[in-house]
Design a protein around this motif. Structure first.
Motif, PDB file in Angstrom:
ATOM      1  N   ALA A 223       0.822  -1.207   0.000  1.00  0.00           N
ATOM      2  CA  ALA A 223       0.000   0.000   0.000  1.00  0.00           C
ATOM      3  C   ALA A 223       0.856   1.258   0.000  1.00  0.00           C
ATOM      4  CB  ALA A 223      -0.925  -0.018   1.219  1.00  0.00           C
ATOM      5  N   ALA A 224       1.946   1.245   0.757  1.00  0.00           N
ATOM      6  CA  ALA A 224       2.834   2.411   0.809  1.00  0.00           C
ATOM      7  C   ALA A 224       3.468   2.679  -0.549  1.00  0.00           C
ATOM      8  CB  ALA A 224       3.911   2.193   1.870  1.00  0.00           C
ATOM      9  N   VAL A 225       3.926   1.628  -1.216  1.00  0.00           N
ATOM     10  CA  VAL A 225       4.537   1.794  -2.543  1.00  0.00           C
ATOM     11  C   VAL A 225       3.512   2.307  -3.548  1.00  0.00           C
ATOM     12  CG1 VAL A 225       5.632   0.568  -4.463  1.00  0.00           C
ATOM     13  CG2 VAL A 225       6.300   0.048  -2.108  1.00  0.00           C
ATOM     14  N   GLU A 226       2.314   1.738  -3.513  1.00  0.00           N
ATOM     15  CA  GLU A 226       1.267   2.164  -4.445  1.00  0.00           C
ATOM     16  C   GLU A 226       0.913   3.634  -4.240  1.00  0.00           C
ATOM     17  OE1 GLU A 226      -3.405   1.115  -5.524  1.00  0.00           O
ATOM     18  OE2 GLU A 226      -2.293  -0.129  -4.094  1.00  0.00           O
ATOM     19  N   LEU A 227       0.761   4.057  -3.004  1.00  0.00           N
ATOM     20  CA  LEU A 227       0.408   5.451  -2.725  1.00  0.00           C
ATOM     21  C   LEU A 227       1.513   6.399  -3.150  1.00  0.00           C
ATOM     22  CD1 LEU A 227      -1.233   4.950   0.787  1.00  0.00           C
ATOM     23  CD2 LEU A 227      -2.407   5.635  -1.309  1.00  0.00           C
ATOM     24  N   ALA A 228       2.766   6.021  -2.894  1.00  0.00           N
ATOM     25  CA  ALA A 228       3.885   6.884  -3.276  1.00  0.00           C
ATOM     26  C   ALA A 228       3.973   7.029  -4.790  1.00  0.00           C
ATOM     27  CB  ALA A 228       5.190   6.310  -2.717  1.00  0.00           C
ATOM     28  N   ALA A 229       3.826   5.930  -5.515  1.00  0.00           N
ATOM     29  CA  ALA A 229       3.900   5.985  -6.976  1.00  0.00           C
ATOM     30  C   ALA A 229       2.757   6.819  -7.546  1.00  0.00           C
ATOM     31  CB  ALA A 229       3.874   4.572  -7.555  1.00  0.00           C
ATOM     32  N   GLY A 230       1.549   6.655  -6.999  1.00  0.00           N
ATOM     33  CA  GLY A 230       0.426   7.448  -7.480  1.00  0.00           C
ATOM     34  C   GLY A 230       0.621   8.933  -7.252  1.00  0.00           C
ATOM     35  N   ALA A 231       1.187   9.287  -6.110  1.00  0.00           N
ATOM     36  CA  ALA A 231       1.431  10.697  -5.818  1.00  0.00           C
ATOM     37  C   ALA A 231       2.460  11.295  -6.772  1.00  0.00           C
ATOM     38  CB  ALA A 231       1.898  10.849  -4.376  1.00  0.00           C
ATOM     39  N   GLU A 246      -9.010  14.385 -12.559  1.00  0.00           N
ATOM     40  CA  GLU A 246     -10.293  14.954 -12.931  1.00  0.00           C
ATOM     41  C   GLU A 246     -11.196  13.903 -13.566  1.00  0.00           C
ATOM     42  OE1 GLU A 246      -9.434  18.182 -15.512  1.00  0.00           O
ATOM     43  OE2 GLU A 246      -8.331  19.349 -13.994  1.00  0.00           O
ATOM     44  N   GLY A 247     -12.485  14.210 -13.579  1.00  0.00           N
ATOM     45  CA  GLY A 247     -13.452  13.356 -14.245  1.00  0.00           C
ATOM     46  C   GLY A 247     -13.633  12.005 -13.567  1.00  0.00           C
ATOM     47  N   LYS A 248     -14.135  11.044 -14.343  1.00  0.00           N
ATOM     48  CA  LYS A 248     -14.396   9.717 -13.806  1.00  0.00           C
ATOM     49  C   LYS A 248     -13.123   9.043 -13.328  1.00  0.00           C
ATOM     50  CE  LYS A 248     -16.329   5.225 -15.136  1.00  0.00           C
ATOM     51  NZ  LYS A 248     -16.978   4.448 -16.243  1.00  0.00           N
ATOM     52  N   SER A 249     -12.047   9.165 -14.119  1.00  0.00           N
ATOM     53  CA  SER A 249     -10.783   8.544 -13.714  1.00  0.00           C
ATOM     54  C   SER A 249     -10.243   9.185 -12.439  1.00  0.00           C
ATOM     55  CB  SER A 249      -9.752   8.664 -14.842  1.00  0.00           C
ATOM     56  OG  SER A 249      -9.607  10.010 -15.254  1.00  0.00           O
ATOM     57  N   GLY A 250     -10.421  10.490 -12.287  1.00  0.00           N
ATOM     58  CA  GLY A 250      -9.986  11.157 -11.059  1.00  0.00           C
ATOM     59  C   GLY A 250     -10.741  10.657  -9.846  1.00  0.00           C
ATOM     60  N   ARG A 251     -12.043  10.443 -10.002  1.00  0.00           N
ATOM     61  CA  ARG A 251     -12.830   9.914  -8.879  1.00  0.00           C
ATOM     62  C   ARG A 251     -12.377   8.498  -8.517  1.00  0.00           C
ATOM     63  NH1 ARG A 251     -16.860  12.550 -11.927  1.00  0.00           N
ATOM     64  NH2 ARG A 251     -17.538  10.594 -12.877  1.00  0.00           N
ATOM     65  N   LEU A 252     -12.083   7.703  -9.522  1.00  0.00           N
ATOM     66  CA  LEU A 252     -11.610   6.341  -9.248  1.00  0.00           C
ATOM     67  C   LEU A 252     -10.266   6.358  -8.539  1.00  0.00           C
ATOM     68  CD1 LEU A 252     -12.614   4.625 -12.606  1.00  0.00           C
ATOM     69  CD2 LEU A 252     -13.455   3.992 -10.328  1.00  0.00           C
ATOM     70  N   MET A 253      -9.372   7.238  -8.967  1.00  0.00           N
ATOM     71  CA  MET A 253      -8.056   7.290  -8.347  1.00  0.00           C
ATOM     72  C   MET A 253      -8.142   7.830  -6.917  1.00  0.00           C
ATOM     73  SD  MET A 253      -6.115   5.901 -10.537  1.00  0.00           S
ATOM     74  CE  MET A 253      -4.499   6.195  -9.806  1.00  0.00           C
ATOM     75  N   LEU A 259      -9.091   4.145  -0.120  1.00  0.00           N
ATOM     76  CA  LEU A 259      -9.228   2.745   0.281  1.00  0.00           C
ATOM     77  C   LEU A 259      -7.871   2.131   0.606  1.00  0.00           C
ATOM     78  CD1 LEU A 259     -11.881   1.713  -2.371  1.00  0.00           C
ATOM     79  CD2 LEU A 259     -12.222   1.655   0.102  1.00  0.00           C
ATOM     80  N   THR A 260      -6.873   2.426  -0.214  1.00  0.00           N
ATOM     81  CA  THR A 260      -5.550   1.863   0.020  1.00  0.00           C
ATOM     82  C   THR A 260      -4.930   2.427   1.292  1.00  0.00           C
ATOM     83  OG1 THR A 260      -5.224   1.573  -2.358  1.00  0.00           O
ATOM     84  CG2 THR A 260      -3.262   1.520  -0.988  1.00  0.00           C
ATOM     85  N   ALA A 288      -7.216  -1.712  -4.921  1.00  0.00           N
ATOM     86  CA  ALA A 288      -6.468  -2.226  -6.074  1.00  0.00           C
ATOM     87  C   ALA A 288      -7.332  -2.253  -7.322  1.00  0.00           C
ATOM     88  CB  ALA A 288      -5.937  -3.622  -5.761  1.00  0.00           C
ATOM     89  N   LEU A 289      -8.600  -2.637  -7.176  1.00  0.00           N
ATOM     90  CA  LEU A 289      -9.503  -2.641  -8.326  1.00  0.00           C
ATOM     91  C   LEU A 289      -9.740  -1.223  -8.843  1.00  0.00           C
ATOM     92  CD1 LEU A 289     -12.092  -5.290  -7.099  1.00  0.00           C
ATOM     93  CD2 LEU A 289     -10.656  -5.480  -9.130  1.00  0.00           C
ATOM     94  N   CYS A 290      -9.947  -0.279  -7.935  1.00  0.00           N
ATOM     95  CA  CYS A 290     -10.138   1.116  -8.357  1.00  0.00           C
ATOM     96  C   CYS A 290      -8.902   1.657  -9.062  1.00  0.00           C
ATOM     97  CB  CYS A 290     -10.478   1.985  -7.147  1.00  0.00           C
ATOM     98  SG  CYS A 290     -12.151   1.761  -6.504  1.00  0.00           S
ATOM     99  N   THR A 291      -7.719   1.240  -8.625  1.00  0.00           N
ATOM    100  CA  THR A 291      -6.494   1.683  -9.281  1.00  0.00           C
ATOM    101  C   THR A 291      -6.463   1.226 -10.729  1.00  0.00           C
ATOM    102  OG1 THR A 291      -5.201   1.741  -7.244  1.00  0.00           O
ATOM    103  CG2 THR A 291      -3.985   1.472  -9.291  1.00  0.00           C
ATOM    104  N   ARG A 292      -6.776  -0.063 -10.962  1.00  0.00           N
ATOM    105  CA  ARG A 292      -6.751  -0.586 -12.332  1.00  0.00           C
ATOM    106  C   ARG A 292      -7.807   0.097 -13.197  1.00  0.00           C
ATOM    107  NH1 ARG A 292      -3.531  -3.062  -9.370  1.00  0.00           N
ATOM    108  NH2 ARG A 292      -2.223  -4.764 -10.153  1.00  0.00           N
ATOM    109  N   PHE A 293      -9.031   0.230 -12.669  1.00  0.00           N
ATOM    110  CA  PHE A 293     -10.076   0.912 -13.428  1.00  0.00           C
ATOM    111  C   PHE A 293      -9.691   2.370 -13.683  1.00  0.00           C
ATOM    112  CE2 PHE A 293     -12.627  -2.712 -12.219  1.00  0.00           C
ATOM    113  CZ  PHE A 293     -13.596  -2.818 -13.204  1.00  0.00           C
TER     114      PHE A 293
END
Length: 333
Positions: A223-231, A246-253, A259-260, A288-293
Motif C-alpha cells: 500500500a505504501a509503494v502504491e500510494l507513493a507511486a500514485g502521488a 479529474e473526471g471519472k478517472s480522477g474519482r476512481l483514483m 481505500l488503500t 487495487a480494483l479502483c487503481t486498475r479501473f
C-alpha cells in the motif's frame, strides 16, 4: 532610442482539427481488462509471497498464497481471452518470441507463470491431502516426487511473479496514450505496489490471524509503494496528469487512494481482531480494483482529448527537445 514594438498578432492558443483526437483511443472492455490487470497482479504478488512464506516456515500462509497465485493466473487468463474474443488470438502470440515487443514477452510471461503456478498449487494441495488419498490415485514414485516438483515450481514463480505483476504497466506505457506513456517511470511501481497489497490482503483474509503476520506486512508495504507511486504520477506529469485527477478517472483514483490508505493503516493493527482483518483486506482489494479501473480510464480520457497529445509535443519542440514518437496504442495490454 528604439521603441519595442508590440506584437501585432496575439499568441496562438491551442487548437485541434474540429476538436477531434489525434491518436486512436485504446480499445478495451469493462470489466474484462481491469479485472485481468488486477488478477494478474494478484497472482504475481501472491507467488512472491508464497516463496517468502515457504522459506520462513509459514507453511499455512504459503499454501494460501500458492492457491491464490494459481487462481489469479487462471481467472486472469480467462478474462484476457474474453477481451480478445477468440482464444486463438492469444495462442498466436506464442508462435514467436520477440524480445523487443512487450506484448510478445508478456504473453510468454503469462503462459509460463500460469503453468508454474498451477503445478506448484497442485503439488501443495496433494501434499496437504491425506497420504492414502494421494497414493490411491498416483503411482508411488510420482507421489513421492510431488513435493520437490512443487517447491521447484514455486521457486520459479518467485521469478515470474514480479514480471507478471509489472509487465502490463510496461505494455500500456509503450503506447501513444499520453497518460500512460508519460507515466512510464512510475506505472511499474504503482502496479507492483498494488499487486503486493492485493496478495497481502488475500493472505490476511484466507489465513488464520496467528499465521498471517507476513501477509499483513506485505499488505502495508504494498500500500505504501502504491500510494507513493500514485502521488509522483500526479505531481510529475503536470498537464498530462490531469486525467488522474479529474473526471471519472480522477474519482476512481481518489477512491483508490482512500481505500488503500485506510486498508494499509488497518493492516498494521489487523492482527488484533477478525473484524479489522476483514476491513483491511476488503479495503485493499477494492483499492487495487479502483487503481486498475482508474488507470485505464485515465488513458482513455487522455487519448480522447487532443490537448494532452499536442500541447506537450509543442512544449518539447519549443524547448529544443525531439518530440517523442511512442508506438501506436494497442487494443489490449
Amino acid at each position: 532610442m528604439a521603441r519595442r514594438e508590440d506584437a501585432m498578432v496575439p499568441e496562438a492558443e491551442f487548437r485541434s482539427y474540429y476538436g477531434q483526437p489525434v491518436i486512436k483511443a485504446p480499445v478495451w472492455h469493462v470489466p474484462h481488462m481491469p479485472l485481468y490487470l488486477y488478477l494478474g497482479g494478484l497472482s504475481g504478488g501472491a507467488s512472491l509471497m508464497s516463496a517468502a512464506a515457504r522459506l520462513a516456515g509459514h507453511d499455512r500462509l504459503g499454501l494460501t498464497a500458492r492457491v491464490t497465485a494459481a487462481a489469479g493466473a487462471t481467472l486472469g487468463a480467462g478474462f484476457l481471452v474474453a477481451e480478445l474474443g477468440r482464444p486463438e488470438r492469444f495462442l498466436n502470440m506464442l508462435r514467436i518470441f520477440k524480445p523487443t515487443s512487450p506484448m510478445s514477452v508478456g504473453s510468454w510471461i503469462l503462459a509460463a507463470h500460469s503453468g508454474l503456478s498451477a503445478l506448484a498449487t497442485a503439488s501443495a494441495v496433494a501434499s496437504a491431502a491425506p497420504a492414502s488419498a494421494v497414493a490411491a490415485r498416483l503411482p508411488r514414485r510420482v507421489a513421492a516426487a510431488l513435493p520437490a516438483v512443487g517447491d521447484a515450481a514455486a521457486v520459479a514463480t518467485a521469478l515470474t511473479g514480479p514480471l507478471m505483476a509489472t509487465y502490463t504497466a510496461v505494455l500500456v506505457a509503450d503506447t501513444a496514450v499520453p497518460a500512460w506513456h508519460e507515466a512510464h517511470r512510475e506505472l511499474p511501481f504503482l502496479f507492483a505496489g498494488s499487486a503486493l497489497a492485493s496478495a497481502g490482503a488475500m493472505g490476511m483474509l484466507a489465513t488464520p490471524r496467528a499465521q498471517a503476520g507476513p501477509a499483513r506486512v506485505a499488505a502495508a508495504a504494498g500500500a505504501a509503494v502504491e500510494l507513493a507511486a500514485g502521488a509522483v504520477i500526479e505531481r510529475r506529469l503536470g498537464l498530462v496528469g490531469e486525467p488522474y485527477r479529474e473526471g471519472k478517472s480522477g474519482r476512481l483514483m481518489r477512491a483508490a487512494r482512500a481505500l488503500t490508505t485506510g486498508g494499509g493503516l488497518l493492516a498494521t493493527v489487523a492482527g488484533r481482531s477478525r473484524a479489522l482483518t476483514a476491513l483491511s483486506g476488503l479495503a485493499l482489494t477494492a483499492g487495487a480494483l479502483c487503481t486498475r479501473f482508474g488507470v485505464l480510464e485515465a488513458g482513455r480520457a487522455s487519448a480522447a482529448d487532443p490537448k494532452y497529445t499536442v500541447v506537450p509535443q509543442r512544449q518539447r519542440l519549443e524547448s529544443g527537445d525531439r518530440a517523442s514518437t511512442p508506438a501506436p496504442a494497442r487494443s489490449w495490454p
